[in-house]
Design a protein around this motif. Structure first.
Motif, short mmCIF file in Angstrom:
data_model
loop_
_atom_site.label_atom_id
_atom_site.label_comp_id
_atom_site.label_asym_id
_atom_site.label_seq_id
_atom_site.Cartn_x
_atom_site.Cartn_y
_atom_site.Cartn_z
N SER A 1 -5.49 2.20 -10.06
CA SER A 1 -5.42 3.52 -10.78
C SER A 1 -6.10 3.33 -12.15
CB SER A 1 -4.16 4.10 -10.97
OG SER A 1 -3.31 3.21 -11.86
N VAL B 1 0.69 -1.26 0.01
CA VAL B 1 0.31 0.10 0.07
C VAL B 1 1.01 1.24 -0.07
CG1 VAL B 1 -1.59 1.22 1.45
CG2 VAL B 1 -2.10 -1.02 1.03
N TYR C 1 -7.03 -4.72 -3.40
CA TYR C 1 -6.79 -3.37 -3.90
C TYR C 1 -7.21 -2.79 -5.18
CZ TYR C 1 -1.82 -3.99 -1.67
OH TYR C 1 -0.82 -4.07 -0.89
N TYR D 1 -7.29 2.53 -0.01
CA TYR D 1 -7.04 2.06 -1.32
C TYR D 1 -7.42 0.48 -1.53
CZ TYR D 1 -4.32 6.33 -1.62
OH TYR D 1 -3.80 7.69 -1.64
N ALA E 1 0.81 3.84 -3.00
CA ALA E 1 0.19 5.20 -2.78
C ALA E 1 0.92 6.33 -3.13
CB ALA E 1 -0.33 5.12 -1.45
N GLN F 1 -5.22 1.82 4.38
CA GLN F 1 -5.37 3.28 4.25
C GLN F 1 -3.90 3.90 4.31
OE1 GLN F 1 -8.55 5.53 6.58
NE2 GLN F 1 -8.45 3.37 7.81
N LEU G 1 -2.44 3.32 -7.40
CA LEU G 1 -3.80 3.11 -6.63
C LEU G 1 -4.67 4.02 -6.94
CD1 LEU G 1 -2.04 1.65 -3.31
CD2 LEU G 1 -2.87 0.53 -5.16
N ASP H 1 -7.77 6.01 -4.81
CA ASP H 1 -8.37 6.37 -3.42
C ASP H 1 -10.05 6.23 -3.58
OD1 ASP H 1 -9.47 7.21 -1.34
OD2 ASP H 1 -8.59 9.12 -1.47
#
Length: 429
Positions: free
Chosen positions: A321, A121, A318, A162, A125, A156, A133, A135
């Protein structure tokens, strides 16, 4: 964590195929769920056999699981699709998951979601070119309070959400009840039992344990209160006095394992009844229950009164994006599935019963009906610490693994090996 762990587990045979969750609608495709070319492997989506209903969406999920786990995911997806009209195309990554993500996401053809432990993560992130990733805080209906505190934190990073969690995992002690009357409560008791059975000339050993893997050995290395990486203070602790003391205990175990420390070589001796103990994770419960007639699971023995502080991972969905430019129906398809899966008590209990998954859904965690095996893993999770998610942790794994290998092979003493590893890590940061 060793990023190749799940691939290694698949190569040594995995669980045999077993029936899917009672009540699930199974798909027509009954193969092992793998698809090396990245095409949908559950019979939906790409071949036109299943299409979203009006107002529903279609999304892609990458999984790299053992056969029995993979089969159950097929069943969950089938149930979800029937209930919602969404379509989830489950695919295999076609290689090492992280490598495939590194290739596919920049090219714009990555998955909408994938399953892996939470330790990616942080580094994903903060990645900006391109982002990895998504949100999903504004797209989720679930209240994160339904999950355990550790699971909430795991998904988080810096205010973003995420992914969603569905299980935790760590390593603990397996024992063969035909060889061990009572599981050891202390390290000294464990050594005494290992000594009784250890006879390498006859192909028999005291312990099955991949002793050069930092994820597997983290419990003993951190037993005296040291941290390989102190995430709160962003400090490397590999060369601390406490970790060096922990390595001293670990070196005792080096004397009782097969000469090849690799995962495959270690697990087979316990599965074949040639060692009384194994230190491994819940992903092996199904396999070992088939191979060992009377399998026991307990927490790791205390070392000088200290509980080994194993790293624990939170398995999660997960959010990729790829969703940033997706239509709302596609976003809804994958976020709704993640919510459906992670908040279902039936799914959580089935995963615990069949695969040894340690639940992170609070209502199930509080359920006293969980099996003794799962409760043992849950207790070990309580003794341990979550794997750090900070990107700096990526620089820790390889130097520590190489240090452990040098010590195991007799090429360097423990203190010097950890000093060298710490220096290498700090040079990378």
């Amino acid at each position: 964590m060793n990023e190749k762990r799940r691939t290694l587990l698949k190569t040594i045979g995995g669980s045999t195929a077993i029936a899917t969750l009672a009540g699930c609608v199974t798909t027509d495709d009954s193969d092992d769920g793998s698809s090396g070319d990245g095409s949908g492997d559950d019979g939906s989506g790409d071949d036109g056999s299943s299409q979203p209903t009006d107002g529903a969406g279609e999304a892609t999920l990458w999984v790299d699981l053992l056969d029995a786990e993979d089969e159950d995911v097929d069943g969950y997806i089938a149930d979800f699709e029937e209930e919602t009209g969404h379509v989830i195309n489950k695919e295999a990554p076609g290689g090492e998951l992280d490598e495939q993500l590194d290739t596919s996401i920049p090219a714009g053809d990555g998955p909408d979601s994938w399953i892996w432990a939470h330790d990616w993560v942080g580094r994903f992130a903060v990645r900006e070119q391109p982002p990895f990733l998504y949100d999903a805080a504004d797209d989720l209906d679930v209240d994160l309070d339904v999950y355990t505190g550790a699971a909430q934190e795991a998904v988080q990073f810096d205010g973003g959400v995420y992914g969603l969690p569905f299980a935790s995992e760590t390593v603990t002690l397996f024992y063969n009840e035909d060889m061990v009357d009572e599981p050891p409560e202390t390290f000294d008791e464990m050594v005494e039992i290992m000594e009784e059975f250890h006879d390498p000339a006859a192909g028999e050993y005291g312990l099955s344990y991949p002793v050069t893997d930092p994820y597997f050995t983290s419990g003993f290395l951190q037993a005296y209160g040291g941290d390989l990486y102190d995430e709160a203070n962003l400090e490397v602790g590999v060369d601390s006095d406490e970790v060096k003391q922990g390595l001293g205990a670990l070196e005792t175990l080096f004397d009782y394992v097969p000469s090849d420390p690799s995962y495959e070589s270690q697990i087979v001796v316990f599965a074949d009844g040639l060692a009384p103990f194994a230190i491994n994770g819940p992903w092996e419960l199904g396999n070992l229950n088939e191979e060992v007639d009377n399998l026991g699971v307990t927490t790791l023995p205390t070392v000088d009164g200290n509980n080994p502080r194993t790293y624990s991972g939170i398995q999660m969905f997960y959010f990729s994006s790829m969703l940033a430019d997706a239509d709302q129906e596609r976003i809804d398809a994958i976020t709704d599935f993640a919510e459906w899966h992670t908040t279902s008590e039936e799914v959580a209990r089935n995963n615990a019963d069949r695969h040894g998954y340690i639940p992170v859904l609070e209502s199930v965690v509080e359920d006293s009906d969980l099996s003794d095996d799962v409760q043992a893993f849950a207790q070990q999770v309580d003794h341990g610490v979550p794997m750090p998610t900070h990107p700096d942790m990526d620089s820790v794994w390889v130097p520590v693994e190489e240090a452990l290998s040098r010590v195991f092979n007799g090429d360097q003493d423990g203190d010097a090996a950890l000093d060298q590893a710490a220096e290498e890590i700090r040079e990378q940061l």
